[in-house]
Design an enzyme around this catalytic site. Sequence first.
Site, mmCIF file in Angstrom:
data_model
loop_
_atom_site.group_PDB
_atom_site.id
_atom_site.type_symbol
_atom_site.label_atom_id
_atom_site.label_comp_id
_atom_site.label_asym_id
_atom_site.label_seq_id
_atom_site.Cartn_x
_atom_site.Cartn_y
_atom_site.Cartn_z
ATOM 1 N N ARG A 1 56.123 74.611 37.351
ATOM 2 C CA ARG A 1 57.583 74.506 37.362
ATOM 3 C C ARG A 1 58.065 73.519 36.305
ATOM 4 O O ARG A 1 59.126 73.724 35.699
ATOM 5 C CB ARG A 1 58.074 74.129 38.761
ATOM 6 C CG ARG A 1 57.988 75.322 39.708
ATOM 7 C CD ARG A 1 58.318 74.991 41.137
ATOM 8 N NE ARG A 1 58.360 76.218 41.935
ATOM 9 C CZ ARG A 1 58.331 76.258 43.256
ATOM 10 N NH1 ARG A 1 58.276 75.134 43.957
ATOM 11 N NH2 ARG A 1 58.366 77.421 43.894
ATOM 12 N N TYR B 1 62.290 82.857 37.309
ATOM 13 C CA TYR B 1 60.926 82.908 37.845
ATOM 14 C C TYR B 1 60.406 81.528 38.223
ATOM 15 O O TYR B 1 61.048 80.522 37.977
ATOM 16 C CB TYR B 1 59.963 83.665 36.941
ATOM 17 C CG TYR B 1 59.719 83.200 35.526
ATOM 18 C CD1 TYR B 1 60.066 81.950 35.052
ATOM 19 C CD2 TYR B 1 59.070 84.077 34.643
ATOM 20 C CE1 TYR B 1 59.798 81.578 33.760
ATOM 21 C CE2 TYR B 1 58.792 83.698 33.336
ATOM 22 C CZ TYR B 1 59.152 82.445 32.900
ATOM 23 O OH TYR B 1 58.876 82.088 31.613
ATOM 24 N N GLU B 2 59.231 81.526 38.876
ATOM 25 C CA GLU B 2 58.633 80.313 39.464
ATOM 26 C C GLU B 2 59.576 79.651 40.465
ATOM 27 O O GLU B 2 59.623 78.430 40.592
ATOM 28 C CB GLU B 2 58.222 79.320 38.369
ATOM 29 C CG GLU B 2 57.158 79.834 37.421
ATOM 30 C CD GLU B 2 55.799 80.018 38.055
ATOM 31 O OE1 GLU B 2 55.615 79.582 39.207
ATOM 32 O OE2 GLU B 2 54.921 80.611 37.419
ATOM 33 N N GLY B 3 60.343 80.458 41.176
ATOM 34 C CA GLY B 3 61.309 79.950 42.142
ATOM 35 C C GLY B 3 62.675 79.845 41.509
ATOM 36 O O GLY B 3 62.930 78.956 40.694
ATOM 37 N N MET C 1 51.877 74.609 41.298
ATOM 38 C CA MET C 1 53.310 74.875 41.166
ATOM 39 C C MET C 1 54.077 73.712 40.542
ATOM 40 O O MET C 1 55.001 73.919 39.754
ATOM 41 C CB MET C 1 53.928 75.241 42.513
ATOM 42 C CG MET C 1 53.859 76.707 42.849
ATOM 43 S SD MET C 1 54.755 77.712 41.642
ATOM 44 C CE MET C 1 54.551 79.332 42.366
#
Length: 595
Positions: free
Chosen positions: A297, A441-443, A293
């Site tokens: 990110r 996306y990706e948080g 991640m």
Amino acid sequence: MAEYKAPLRDMRFVLNEVFEADKLWASLPGTQDVVDPDTADAILEEAAKLIEQEIAPLNRESDEQGSQWNDGEVTAPHGFKEAYQAFCEGGWNGLGGNPEYGGMGMPKTLTAQVEEMLQAGSMSFGLAPMLTAGACLSINAHGTDELKEKYLPNMYSGVWSGAMDLTEPHAGTDLGIIRTKATENGDGSYNITGTKIFITWGEHDMAENIIHLVLAKLPDAPAGPKGISLFLVPKIMVNEDGSLGERNSLSCGSIEKKMGIKGSATCVMNFDEAKGWLVGEVNQGLACMFTMMNYERLVVGIQALGAAEMSYQNAVEYARDRLQSRSPEGKKFPEKAADPIIVHPDVRRMLLAMRAQTEGARAFSTYVGKWLDITKFSDNADDKKAAAGMVALLTPVAKAFLSDKALETTVTGQQIFGGHGFIREWGQEQLVRDVRITQIYEGANGIQAMDLMGRKVVANGGKDLETFAAEVQSFIDANSDDAAMAEFIQPLQAEINNLKDVTAHVIDQAKEDANAIGAAANDYLHLFGFTAYAYMWAKMAKVALAKLDSGDEFYAVKLKVARFFYQRQLSETQALSANIKAGSSTLMELDADLF
């Protein structure tokens, strides 16, 4: 629409002059025998050629056509398969991969530059290698030797691609409530059943096989996020000799119709007792996922940077060509019906705002890459621990601040085009649509802000922030006697003092107010981002000042953009600080039914 040109001069400046990457690589056991300045330069040159000539020209047509779904099969836009094969044949898919399994082992400080080029060329295309690289990271870090030997070589080569299957219709950020189930078969394999959504390139025709990493829960798993495990689930089964066997029991139910990145397939994936293998330990799936991640990110921030860079290149070309009105100082091009709009102060304001943010983002993303490299390749335990703390602190900023500012930059580029920016043929509206997903996306960026404020700052009393602040202070102290640097050093000192003061204020607020962290989070992330960019621009200005007499105009231009950032953009921190100190009361006093 401008043809994409990789900003190699600025990339070399950031790598070689600002961060002295050659010294970093030579100091790390994992990179000192892998890369040197000549190798790095050759990689940048060859990547630029491939992306400029083969990938970027596909971007607009792929947006018009989109990926196509037909009875469970997904066809990539015209040209994508051939470009993907060319990309993989050049070894680019395994650029940062483990050399033991066919990767090139290049450091993140270098691969970040290639990723920026790729995402600027075509974000939809770039998502395929991006997701494969992320899946490889998790397999390499947590998979058994058998899994690594069986899957990584073909994934690094691009013969097989990878996908990350996390989100479910009812579970996005809160992965603890996922419903996908895993049942043990007694032979080391598991059956996986459930539905995942928003799976980027979960199905396509560009690679022979797709290796899915799927989050699921065993029947006796603890409730919540502590009960999640990670499984490797191939689209096509792999025989003992490495050849492909029968189709696994998974399928693509549909692909999403989206605002942007239309060239990529965003899939609904259905698993019906599909066979998979555990990656890592049982109930440790989130830890395995978060291995990749921090890298992913950062790459999302780099995606946004790529779109912003393309928007700037497009807008500059248009501003030089578009004739409208006369300069406030009088005719600049009397032989023409009007002057090009680049003569107008407001157009210059917009162009400089775009450039200052984009070049600041390039430096900052490389800076985060440096800490990732130390974390991964250093053999000094203390250095690795300190670097890991910096990665944790900086990653949400790299993802959220870069993407927030990139959306502003693409919109600004669109504004420079006026009405033409609203028309598809010029390419600006696609950049606005494409970059928008990077904030989600990706948080989502709000989650990134709360992670920064809550977990990375308040929870540890600002310990990791102190490390960052100490580095900035060391730079300030080292340059405090340099009169030429005063215009940067004095404001930077004020900014780092302000960030520390605001941090202490929120930590104190949070002791009495449960909403203090959430209320401050978004503004705090942006305050941190501007302060970090101020540090980046001061470091770049220092190099530029030292090279002013070289005769290379690049340094004089860099210095002028640095001054623009300090004089026209850094003042935003004052408003952000005031917002943060206002607390949560005005956010929370309105009853929900009155909204």
